[in-house]
Structures are given as C-alpha cells and as structure tokens.
Design a protein around this motif. Sequence first.
Motif, mmCIF file in Angstrom:
data_model
loop_
_atom_site.group_PDB
_atom_site.id
_atom_site.type_symbol
_atom_site.label_atom_id
_atom_site.label_comp_id
_atom_site.label_asym_id
_atom_site.label_seq_id
_atom_site.Cartn_x
_atom_site.Cartn_y
_atom_site.Cartn_z
ATOM 1 N N ARG A 1 0.405 4.085 -2.962
ATOM 2 C CA ARG A 1 0.130 5.506 -2.708
ATOM 3 C C ARG A 1 1.138 6.397 -3.428
ATOM 4 N N GLU B 1 0.828 -1.214 0.000
ATOM 5 C CA GLU B 1 0.000 0.000 0.000
ATOM 6 C C GLU B 1 0.857 1.255 0.000
ATOM 7 N N ASN B 2 2.010 1.208 0.638
ATOM 8 C CA ASN B 2 2.923 2.343 0.625
ATOM 9 C C ASN B 2 3.406 2.644 -0.789
ATOM 10 N N GLU C 1 0.475 6.426 -7.210
ATOM 11 C CA GLU C 1 -0.673 7.269 -7.531
ATOM 12 C C GLU C 1 -0.285 8.743 -7.489
#
Length: 249
Positions: free
Chosen positions: A199, A195-196, A202
């Motif tokens: 992010r 997830e890091n 993105e």
Amino acid sequence: MANSNIEWTEQTWNPVTGCTKISPGCKNCYAETMAKRLQSMGAAGYENGFALTLMEGRLKEPADRKKPAVYFVNSMSDTFHEDVPFTYIDRIFETIRQTPQHTYQILTKRAERMAEYFHSRSVPENVWLGVSVEDRRYGLLRIDVLRHIPATVRFISAEPLLEDLGKLNLTGIDWVIVGGESGSKARQMKAVWVENILRQCEAARTAFFFKQWGSWGADGIKRSKRANGCLLNGSVRQEFPMSLRRKSK
C-alpha cells in the motif's frame, strides 16, 4: 560468475565471499549455508567456507561479457563489510566503471560504511544501491542512510521480512523487494506485513517486487517454498524500476 536463480537479477558476481552476522536477518543466512555446501563439494573459491575472502581472480569477470547484463554484486558476501578494505572496493568499482554496458545491484546491511565510502567518491550511473530491511530496529535506520547517497536507483530488500515495518518513508526510494524466509528454521512472514508495504509503495509510486513466500504460505501453513509460490492476493506483483522495466516483460 554465474547465472542467477534470484528473480530480480540476471547474474551474480562475487569478488568477495564470506561474511559475519550483524542483525536478525542474518540468523539463517542462505549464503552461509551455500558456502559450506560448496566447500564440502570442493568447489573452487570456497576453500575457506564462509570466512571472508577477497577473490582477486574474479575482479575482471564482467569485462569478459560484452552483452549487457544485470549483476547482483557479492550475493555471497557484503561489499561494505568492515574487513573489505576501501582500496579493494575501489578495484570492484574500477571494473564497474569499465563496463558501462552492465547494471550492477549492490545490497548491504552496512549502510553507514557504504555512506562513508561514497562520502569522497561518486556512485557510477550503472550502479543501484540497496539496503536490507528485515525489521524496524535495524532496517529502518539503513533506509535513512541510503536516501542521502546519490544513486541512479536506490532500493530496499525486505527479505527475510521478520515483522511489520510500520510507516515507511519512501522518499528517494525507487524499488522495494519483499520476501519470506526459506529453510527448515524459517521464521514466518505474515500477509498483513507485506500488504502494508505494498500500500505504501503504491501511494509513493515506488516499484514493488514480491519475490516469494518462502517456507510459510500466505495462509500461515509451513510447506515447501515451491508450493507456497510468489502470488500475492492471487497475482504476481513483480515490478522493476523504470530504467529496467524491460526485465518484467
């Protein structure tokens, strides 16, 4: 040359086979396991097992295919291994230049040797260059080398992802692939690490491709690779760089 089960490519082309370990990502090398299996089966081209071997008879294979394809080059080796002479790498790139209908993805853990090679040579337009980034100590340095090599697409393969990579500089990076390790000795990849990266991709508008969880699921339970699947937060996140966006359709 063969159709590929690797989700982010179409074909594999191995004018070199075999390799040696240089960093933690190599510990449970899938290519080594596969090469030894093929050797035991008597498969042509794997008589030497995982010892580095130049496969000259395969150099022209992509020229036999006229329909455009995406090739992962040397999935069973490392094109920029120190025992692969630059003169032989020149012959690989001769075939690449002679087949502009194809796209070639080249991934290495030997970023500095790749930079040395391209210091006096240009990167063909149909070549994507990538580096493996399994951890901070070894992987992050490779990104800094990669970003200074002019290429149509520069990409990172964070597979197997072995730790949180922290803050990434994605300047000049077009694509990030993330995946967990498979096999009985697989090391766990944690969801927060993935997830890091997501992010940051993105925020940087860098294409993000989540390949698989591997042998450890998002819930931290070990089970089969197939059972764990490739969903990230309940959805498939498998983007490609814009020049190959058609593959995701």
